[in-house]
Design a protein around this motif. Structure first.
Motif, PDB file in Angstrom:
ATOM      1  N   ILE B 470      21.955 -21.822  46.227  1.00  0.00           N
ATOM      2  CA  ILE B 470      22.347 -21.424  47.586  1.00  0.00           C
ATOM      3  C   ILE B 470      21.243 -20.589  48.225  1.00  0.00           C
ATOM      4  O   ILE B 470      20.847 -20.822  49.372  1.00  0.00           O
ATOM      5  CB  ILE B 470      23.681 -20.637  47.571  1.00  0.00           C
ATOM      6  CG1 ILE B 470      24.807 -21.563  47.082  1.00  0.00           C
ATOM      7  CG2 ILE B 470      24.011 -20.095  48.959  1.00  0.00           C
ATOM      8  CD1 ILE B 470      26.181 -20.934  47.079  1.00  0.00           C
ATOM      9  N   GLU B 471      20.703 -19.637  47.457  1.00  0.00           N
ATOM     10  CA  GLU B 471      19.635 -18.785  47.988  1.00  0.00           C
ATOM     11  C   GLU B 471      18.387 -19.619  48.292  1.00  0.00           C
ATOM     12  O   GLU B 471      17.713 -19.412  49.292  1.00  0.00           O
ATOM     13  CB  GLU B 471      19.292 -17.661  47.001  1.00  0.00           C
ATOM     14  CG  GLU B 471      20.365 -16.596  46.855  1.00  0.00           C
ATOM     15  CD  GLU B 471      21.634 -17.089  46.158  1.00  0.00           C
ATOM     16  OE1 GLU B 471      21.527 -17.963  45.258  1.00  0.00           O
ATOM     17  OE2 GLU B 471      22.739 -16.655  46.541  1.00  0.00           O
ATOM     18  N   GLU B 474      18.899 -21.440  51.506  1.00  0.00           N
ATOM     19  CA  GLU B 474      18.807 -20.539  52.656  1.00  0.00           C
ATOM     20  C   GLU B 474      17.365 -20.171  52.968  1.00  0.00           C
ATOM     21  O   GLU B 474      16.937 -20.159  54.122  1.00  0.00           O
ATOM     22  CB  GLU B 474      19.640 -19.273  52.402  1.00  0.00           C
ATOM     23  CG  GLU B 474      21.129 -19.522  52.531  1.00  0.00           C
ATOM     24  CD  GLU B 474      21.982 -18.310  52.189  1.00  0.00           C
ATOM     25  OE1 GLU B 474      23.065 -18.169  52.781  1.00  0.00           O
ATOM     26  OE2 GLU B 474      21.568 -17.507  51.316  1.00  0.00           O
ATOM     27  N   ILE B 500      27.156 -23.261  54.589  1.00  0.00           N
ATOM     28  CA  ILE B 500      27.073 -22.175  53.597  1.00  0.00           C
ATOM     29  C   ILE B 500      27.784 -20.937  54.141  1.00  0.00           C
ATOM     30  O   ILE B 500      28.527 -20.259  53.441  1.00  0.00           O
ATOM     31  CB  ILE B 500      25.601 -21.829  53.248  1.00  0.00           C
ATOM     32  CG1 ILE B 500      24.951 -22.984  52.482  1.00  0.00           C
ATOM     33  CG2 ILE B 500      25.537 -20.542  52.419  1.00  0.00           C
ATOM     34  CD1 ILE B 500      23.502 -22.755  52.106  1.00  0.00           C
ATOM     35  N   ARG B 501      27.578 -20.697  55.451  1.00  0.00           N
ATOM     36  CA  ARG B 501      28.164 -19.514  56.071  1.00  0.00           C
ATOM     37  C   ARG B 501      29.697 -19.519  55.975  1.00  0.00           C
ATOM     38  O   ARG B 501      30.305 -18.502  55.672  1.00  0.00           O
ATOM     39  CB  ARG B 501      27.731 -19.475  57.545  1.00  0.00           C
ATOM     40  CG  ARG B 501      28.275 -18.326  58.348  1.00  0.00           C
ATOM     41  CD  ARG B 501      27.497 -18.230  59.659  1.00  0.00           C
ATOM     42  NE  ARG B 501      28.215 -17.492  60.667  1.00  0.00           N
ATOM     43  CZ  ARG B 501      27.834 -17.434  61.939  1.00  0.00           C
ATOM     44  NH1 ARG B 501      26.748 -18.082  62.335  1.00  0.00           N
ATOM     45  NH2 ARG B 501      28.515 -16.736  62.815  1.00  0.00           N
ATOM     46  N   ARG B 504      31.066 -21.194  51.669  1.00  0.00           N
ATOM     47  CA  ARG B 504      30.283 -20.830  50.505  1.00  0.00           C
ATOM     48  C   ARG B 504      31.039 -21.126  49.206  1.00  0.00           C
ATOM     49  O   ARG B 504      30.460 -21.574  48.226  1.00  0.00           O
ATOM     50  CB  ARG B 504      29.942 -19.327  50.576  1.00  0.00           C
ATOM     51  CG  ARG B 504      28.777 -18.952  49.723  1.00  0.00           C
ATOM     52  CD  ARG B 504      28.507 -17.445  49.811  1.00  0.00           C
ATOM     53  NE  ARG B 504      27.326 -17.148  49.025  1.00  0.00           N
ATOM     54  CZ  ARG B 504      26.111 -17.058  49.537  1.00  0.00           C
ATOM     55  NH1 ARG B 504      25.921 -17.222  50.824  1.00  0.00           N
ATOM     56  NH2 ARG B 504      25.080 -16.807  48.775  1.00  0.00           N
ATOM     57  N   ASP B 505      32.372 -20.920  49.256  1.00  0.00           N
ATOM     58  CA  ASP B 505      33.163 -21.163  48.042  1.00  0.00           C
ATOM     59  C   ASP B 505      33.082 -22.622  47.592  1.00  0.00           C
ATOM     60  O   ASP B 505      33.106 -22.912  46.404  1.00  0.00           O
ATOM     61  CB  ASP B 505      34.620 -20.727  48.254  1.00  0.00           C
ATOM     62  CG  ASP B 505      35.232 -21.360  49.490  1.00  0.00           C
ATOM     63  OD1 ASP B 505      34.469 -21.637  50.439  1.00  0.00           O
ATOM     64  OD2 ASP B 505      36.454 -21.591  49.517  1.00  0.00           O
ATOM     65  N   PHE B 507      30.466 -24.599  47.999  1.00  0.00           N
ATOM     66  CA  PHE B 507      29.162 -24.740  47.341  1.00  0.00           C
ATOM     67  C   PHE B 507      29.250 -24.192  45.922  1.00  0.00           C
ATOM     68  O   PHE B 507      28.783 -24.805  44.969  1.00  0.00           O
ATOM     69  CB  PHE B 507      28.077 -23.987  48.128  1.00  0.00           C
ATOM     70  CG  PHE B 507      27.501 -24.779  49.270  1.00  0.00           C
ATOM     71  CD1 PHE B 507      26.301 -25.469  49.116  1.00  0.00           C
ATOM     72  CD2 PHE B 507      28.147 -24.844  50.489  1.00  0.00           C
ATOM     73  CE1 PHE B 507      25.764 -26.197  50.166  1.00  0.00           C
ATOM     74  CE2 PHE B 507      27.615 -25.578  51.542  1.00  0.00           C
ATOM     75  CZ  PHE B 507      26.421 -26.252  51.382  1.00  0.00           C
ATOM     76  N   GLU B 508      29.879 -23.000  45.809  1.00  0.00           N
ATOM     77  CA  GLU B 508      29.969 -22.369  44.487  1.00  0.00           C
ATOM     78  C   GLU B 508      30.789 -23.209  43.511  1.00  0.00           C
ATOM     79  O   GLU B 508      30.453 -23.323  42.339  1.00  0.00           O
ATOM     80  CB  GLU B 508      30.549 -20.953  44.618  1.00  0.00           C
ATOM     81  CG  GLU B 508      29.479 -19.971  45.095  1.00  0.00           C
ATOM     82  CD  GLU B 508      30.030 -18.630  45.550  1.00  0.00           C
ATOM     83  OE1 GLU B 508      31.268 -18.481  45.621  1.00  0.00           O
ATOM     84  OE2 GLU B 508      29.213 -17.743  45.850  1.00  0.00           O
TER      85      GLU B 508
END
Lengths: 152, 582
Positions: B470-471, B474, B500-501, B504-505, B507-508
């Protein structure tokens, strides 16, 4: 073929040298951009073939190979995507034994094209088979249609 | 008869009406009062073919009309005087139109788009006539500035200001270009406007050309829109025959010719400098700005490029006044905007709403809510350059500022509704796939950056996500946005960043738990057959393309996981819900 090419060359000279228009005319005449045509233009106009190929490969409209007898266009626009366009497309490709990057079957019977959006979004997902619109569909009826064409 | 209407058999219906009207032995007087004609898109595409019957002052609308229904409508309604009740539209039809405000679309679907007289009968070309006869170009620019209209192609640059810059740009030869290269997947507003009322676009171009003092115009239109191209060609030749285009138009000392240039299929050509390169016959690659096209554009001459919807608004603004137009919308986003409302919505179609309307009004009131009783998850606006607005932000106002603040854009007008069955990581991947393949390749951040973004997303969707993905996404996105040459690259990461904004969950879940909560991503799913529910009908067995399913009559079927290619065919064909995805 040469008469057609000569006319295209003449049009090119008349309209101020527009390569896109020249290629569009060529594709309209032959259904694709034949290599011989590019060689001919290159010799007649003194322009390197790479100029023509550079433009032809940039735009999705142009094809360098002839299409198959039957043309299937699968819309993969956003509305179709969220309604399972990918599943339909991969089903069609499997049915016709086409690899992911292949478009035309070896027997030249079918060409399968993926397009970004046909604008029939409210009928998603949409597949065009030889120009006829099949909307709000799924893999099953489309594959049946294709099998019908295969048996013709 | 928009594209959807034609797809649904509009032509057959029209033919049937012509046939039925001439063949019923209806008296001559009725014949004179009865005419059937085609119109552009009526908007509510999901219920096509729509047929409106106007008698005296009353209007009756039929939905889902098929050619074989026409005879009964003619016999019972037109001849007998009683409408065929069960085929009439229901309450959803009125709800669909109630909150809409039609400016650009006011004549689309009302008039025959192939007849200039039909447009003139509703006031068409009067604005251009008046402007050319009695306005100074500066007055036109002032009027457009006061109306507050901003570019409807997506970026939202004030149109009046653009014209002023074009007017002031030094040079004898100037160009006005109509950008009809509508490339966003899931968007068909411009096509609908041209197909439904090409004359309004031409009239807008005439007024713009006069304001700029340009004598040459181009319409750059996708070759993929054959009907729109045909109607535009017809409209140009009709306008030329009437003396509205060509030499000394409207009898004034002003010349204007408009040519059509067919695009050859490249999304990047919606960008101004790429579009210019394409009209010139080259590869459609953008160049650095400045110089801006308004100073150095087509063949190095001052060029103003306006979107179809923007231009089609102009005649209505001139005719009814800037104050009237500016009365719609919000302070910074005036007027109305056309959207193509699609996706998991009950009533998809083409809509025009005042700027500042809430998303909730669009989704719930106009669109009728989510189909099949599912939950709304997000609304995607702005296509590959835009982002997703989550369901809990439904009271957001739809205008340039509010959408930008929420991480999306108004864009050209695609609005795709997503429900609980849609995977947001997959949606982000879909858009990056699109921008990556449409990247022209000129600048490195876009060419290489979008490729790396796509690879990362593909990895995540296959279950190979890494803890810092994710980082990484970004960071890479920020770099691409900051350093790409044109709008395509600068906005390409938006669909990722906005998902992502807000999600996010999801993606996780993909990365950490190797699960796709919406059950979309193939690599994270296993298909199995419930022994209890399986009726051993053999449907899945026949549908399986890889021979992974085995089973006999009366014994529950099984999936061999080693052979399963996860195509979902068994899931689709099973009528008993016995195929399970996990």
């Amino acid at each position: 073929m040469n008469d057609t090419l000569d006319k295209i060359v003449a049009d090119y000279r008349d309209n101020g040298g527009n390569v896109i228009s020249l290629l569009q005319e060529t594709q309209e005449a032959f259904g694709y951009i034949p290599r011989e045509a590019v060689d001919y233009f290159s010799a007649q106009l003194g322009i390197a073939p790479s100029r023509f190929y550079g433009v032809a490969t940039f735009y999705s409209q142009f094809r360098l190979n002839p299409t198959g007898k039957n043309k299937i266009i699968a819309c993969c626009g956003t509305a179709c995507h969220v309604r399972g366009a990918e599943r339909i497309l991969s089903g069609i490709k499997r049915e016709l034994s086409l690899a992911e990057e292949e478009e035309t079957t070896q027997d030249k019977e079918f060409t399968v094209e993926k397009v970004a959006c046909l604008g029939f979004c409210s009928f998603a997902p949409v597949v065009l088979i030889n120009g006829e619109v099949h909307g709000k569909t799924n893999a099953d009826p489309i594959l049946k249609e294709i099998r019908k064409l295969k048996n013709k | 008869m928009g594209p959807a209407g034609i797809a649904a058999g509009g032509k057959h219906v029209l033919e049937s009406f012509k046939e039925a009207l001439s063949g019923t032995g209806i008296t001559a007087s009725l014949k004179e009062n009865c005419s059937s004609h085609q119109v552009g898109c009526l908007g509510l595409c999901a219920r096509d073919v729509l047929v409106e019957i106007h008698q005296g002052g009353t209007k009756t609308v039929y939905q889902y009309v098929k050619a074989d229904m026409v005879r009964r409508i003619v016999d019972e309604h037109l001849v007998g005087g009683t409408p065929v009740k069960e085929w009439l539209v229901d309450g959803a039809y009125d709800a669909f139109y109630k909150k809409q405000v039609k400016v650009v679309l006011s004549d689309v679907g009302r008039i025959d788009p192939e007849e200039i007289s039909a447009y003139e009968a509703v006031g068409g070309y009067e604005a251009a006539k008046e402007v050319l006869h009695s306005w100074y170009p500066e007055e036109v620019i002032e009027e457009i500035k006061m109306s507050g209209i901003r570019g409807r192609g997506g970026a939202g640059f004030p149109t009046g200001l653009k014209w002023e810059l074009g007017r002031k740009a030094p040079g004898e030869t100037k160009y006005i270009v109509c950008n009809a290269d509508e490339g966003d997947p899931g968007a068909f507003m411009d096509r609908a406007v041209i197909e439904g009322n090409a004359h309004a676009v031409i009239e807008g171009m005439i007024i713009g050309a006069y304001a700029l003092c340009a004598h040459h115009g181009y319409v750059y239109i996708r070759a993929e829109y054959p009907l729109a191209v045909e109607r535009l060609k017809r409209a140009i030749s009709q306008a030329t025959a009437k003396g509205y285009l060509g030499k000394k138009i409207f009898g004034c000392d002003f010349d204007l010719e408009i040519k059509i240039k067919l695009g050859a299929g490249a999304f990047v050509c919606g960008e101004e400098t790429a579009l210019i390169a394409s009209i010139e016959g080259q590869r459609g690659q953008p160049r650095a700005k400045p110089p801006f096209p308004v100073n150095k554009g087509l063949w190095q001459k001052p060029t103003v490029i306006n979107n179809v919807e923007t231009l089609a608004n102009i005649p209505y603004i001139i005719r009814r006044g800037c104050a009237w137009y500016a009365s719609y919308g919000t302070e910074k986003s005036r007027g109305t905007k056309v959207f193509a409302l699609t996706g998991k919505i009950k009533n998809p179609g083409l809509i025009e709403v005042p700027m500042g309307i809430t998303l909730r009004e669009i989704i719930e009131d106009i669109g009728g809510g989510i189909e099949n009783g599912k939950q709304l998850k997000a609304v995607q606006t702005g296509g590959p350059s835009g982002g997703c607005i989550p369901a809990n932000k439904l009271d957001l106002n739809v205008d340039y500022e509010s959408l930008a603040k929420a991480g999306s854009i108004v864009g050209s007008g695609g609005m795709i509704v997503l429900d609980e069955d849609d995977c947001m990581v997959n949606v982000a991947k879909y858009f990056v796939q699109f921008t990556q393949s449409e990247s022209c390749g000129k600048c490195v951040p876009c060419r290489v950056g979008t490729k790396r973004l796509l690879e990362t997303l593909e990895r995540i969707c296959k279950g190979h996500g890494r803890s810092n993905d994710i980082e990484r996404l970004e960071k890479l996105s920020a770099g691409i946005k900051a350093t790409s040459l044109c709008g395509l690259g600068q906005t390409a990461p938006n669909p990722i960043l906005s998902t992502i904004r807000y999600f996010r969950d999801e993606f996780e879940a993909h990365i950490r738990d190797k699960k796709c909560p919406a059950k979309v991503c193939k690599g994270l799913l296993t298909y199995s057959i419930s022994e209890k529910k399986c009726k051993a009908c053999g449907a899945c067995l026949r549908a399986c393309p890889s021979g992974a399913i085995t089973g006999e009559k009366k014994t529950p079927h099984k999936i061999d996981q080693a052979k399963c290619i996860k195509c979902g065919s068994c899931f689709e064909v099973c009528k008993f819900g016995s195929v399970e995805r996990n």
